[in-house]
Design a protein around this motif. Structure first.
Motif, PDB file in Angstrom:
ATOM      1  N   GLY A 190       0.799  -1.236   0.000  1.00 62.85           N
ATOM      2  CA  GLY A 190       0.000   0.000   0.000  1.00 62.85           C
ATOM      3  C   GLY A 190       0.817   1.263   0.000  1.00 62.85           C
ATOM      4  N   ARG A 191       2.032   1.197  -0.566  1.00 60.68           N
ATOM      5  CA  ARG A 191       2.928   2.368  -0.536  1.00 60.68           C
ATOM      6  C   ARG A 191       2.317   3.594  -1.200  1.00 60.68           C
ATOM      7  N   SER A 192       1.674   3.395  -2.351  1.00 58.48           N
ATOM      8  CA  SER A 192       1.139   4.556  -3.077  1.00 58.48           C
ATOM      9  C   SER A 192       0.029   5.227  -2.272  1.00 58.48           C
ATOM     10  N   GLY A 193      -0.774   4.421  -1.556  1.00 58.62           N
ATOM     11  CA  GLY A 193      -1.839   4.983  -0.721  1.00 58.62           C
ATOM     12  C   GLY A 193      -1.278   5.812   0.422  1.00 58.62           C
ATOM     13  N   ILE A 194      -0.188   5.329   1.025  1.00 60.48           N
ATOM     14  CA  ILE A 194       0.445   6.085   2.129  1.00 60.48           C
ATOM     15  C   ILE A 194       1.009   7.396   1.587  1.00 60.48           C
ATOM     16  N   ARG A 195       1.634   7.327   0.417  1.00 59.05           N
ATOM     17  CA  ARG A 195       2.188   8.550  -0.184  1.00 59.05           C
ATOM     18  C   ARG A 195       1.098   9.572  -0.481  1.00 59.05           C
ATOM     19  N   LEU A 198       0.110  11.235   2.710  1.00 59.02           N
ATOM     20  CA  LEU A 198       1.126  12.206   3.143  1.00 59.02           C
ATOM     21  C   LEU A 198       1.004  13.494   2.330  1.00 59.02           C
ATOM     22  N   GLN A 199       0.817  13.347   1.042  1.00 59.85           N
ATOM     23  CA  GLN A 199       0.729  14.531   0.171  1.00 59.85           C
ATOM     24  C   GLN A 199      -0.517  15.352   0.482  1.00 59.85           C
ATOM     25  N   SER A 200      -1.624  14.675   0.816  1.00 57.86           N
ATOM     26  CA  SER A 200      -2.865  15.410   1.117  1.00 57.86           C
ATOM     27  C   SER A 200      -2.736  16.187   2.424  1.00 57.86           C
ATOM     28  N   LEU A 201      -1.856  15.717   3.325  1.00 53.17           N
ATOM     29  CA  LEU A 201      -1.638  16.440   4.588  1.00 53.17           C
ATOM     30  C   LEU A 201      -0.991  17.791   4.355  1.00 53.17           C
ATOM     31  N   ASP A 202      -0.242  17.899   3.268  1.00 53.83           N
ATOM     32  CA  ASP A 202       0.495  19.141   2.981  1.00 53.83           C
ATOM     33  C   ASP A 202      -0.340  20.142   2.201  1.00 53.83           C
TER      34      ASP A 202
END
Length: 203
Positions: A190-195, A198-202
């Motif tokens: 699920g690496r792409s989902g975690i990325r 993370l990007q949406s947090l910024d």
């Protein structure tokens, strides 16, 4: 903040601990904001909200977010940091299966919380007590985290308890990640989902 974002932030906390341990072991110095956030999170055993665990400011976990981004993209991640991060998750799983150790940890952290109220959360006595908790509990498992770095630094005064305290913080964030639905297979599949989280947090 949705569940995926909470998972990603908790995982960033794990990798922030991994990075701080690596920096302390190699150089004796680290990002103070990152270190203080980890210690405060460990002492906050009964947080009012998810956000209060890391002080409500996403940038308090910036070091971990950037490190995790590097791990997920297989760029700029030191082998030691990766090893510590994944080892903290393994250690958390061992802890979850040991109810007696979980309750011992809870009781002792409550006592140190009282100490922190008296001396201040970042006082040497508090850090020493947190390091002692790690040594008496998590480091007694057969699976142990071996920290590599400058031997003279690792043996210097106050350094062993500082490193152990941050390892304890990493396990605390790993537990938080698990509570939010994080699982080891997600780190592989699920690496792409975690990325994305993370990007949406910024934004």
């Amino acid at each position: 903040m949705n569940r995926d974002e909470r998972q990603a932030l908790a995982l960033a906390g794990v990798f922030q601990a991994a990075t701080v341990v690596d920096e302390l072991a190699r150089t004796g110095h680290t990002n103070e904001r990152a270190r203080e956030t980890l210690i405060r999170a460990t002492l906050d055993t009964n947080p009012e909200t998810f956000e209060s665990i890391y002080g409500g400011q996403i940038n308090n976990l910036r070091l971990g977010i950037d490190t995790l981004e590097g791990v997920l993209t297989r760029q700029q991640a030191s082998p030691n940091v990766m090893r510590y991060g994944f080892s903290l998750i393994l250690l958390m799983n061992r802890l979850r299966n040991n109810e007696q150790m979980m309750s011992t940890l809870g009781e002792r952290l409550t006592r140190v919380r009282g100490q922190a109220d008296h001396f201040g959360e970042l006082h040497d006595n508090v850090v020493a007590s947190l390091g002692e908790i790690y040594q008496d509990t998590l480091s007694t498992f057969r699976y142990r985290i071996v920290v590599q770095g400058d031997p003279s630094l690792l043996q210097s005064r106050h350094m062993p308890e500082q490193v152990r305290t941050i390892l304890l913080s990493g396990v605390r964030f790993a537990l938080l990640w698990h509570q939010q639905g994080g699982r080891r297979w997600k780190l592989v599949l699920g690496r792409s989902g975690i990325r994305r989280a993370l990007q949406s947090l910024d934004h």
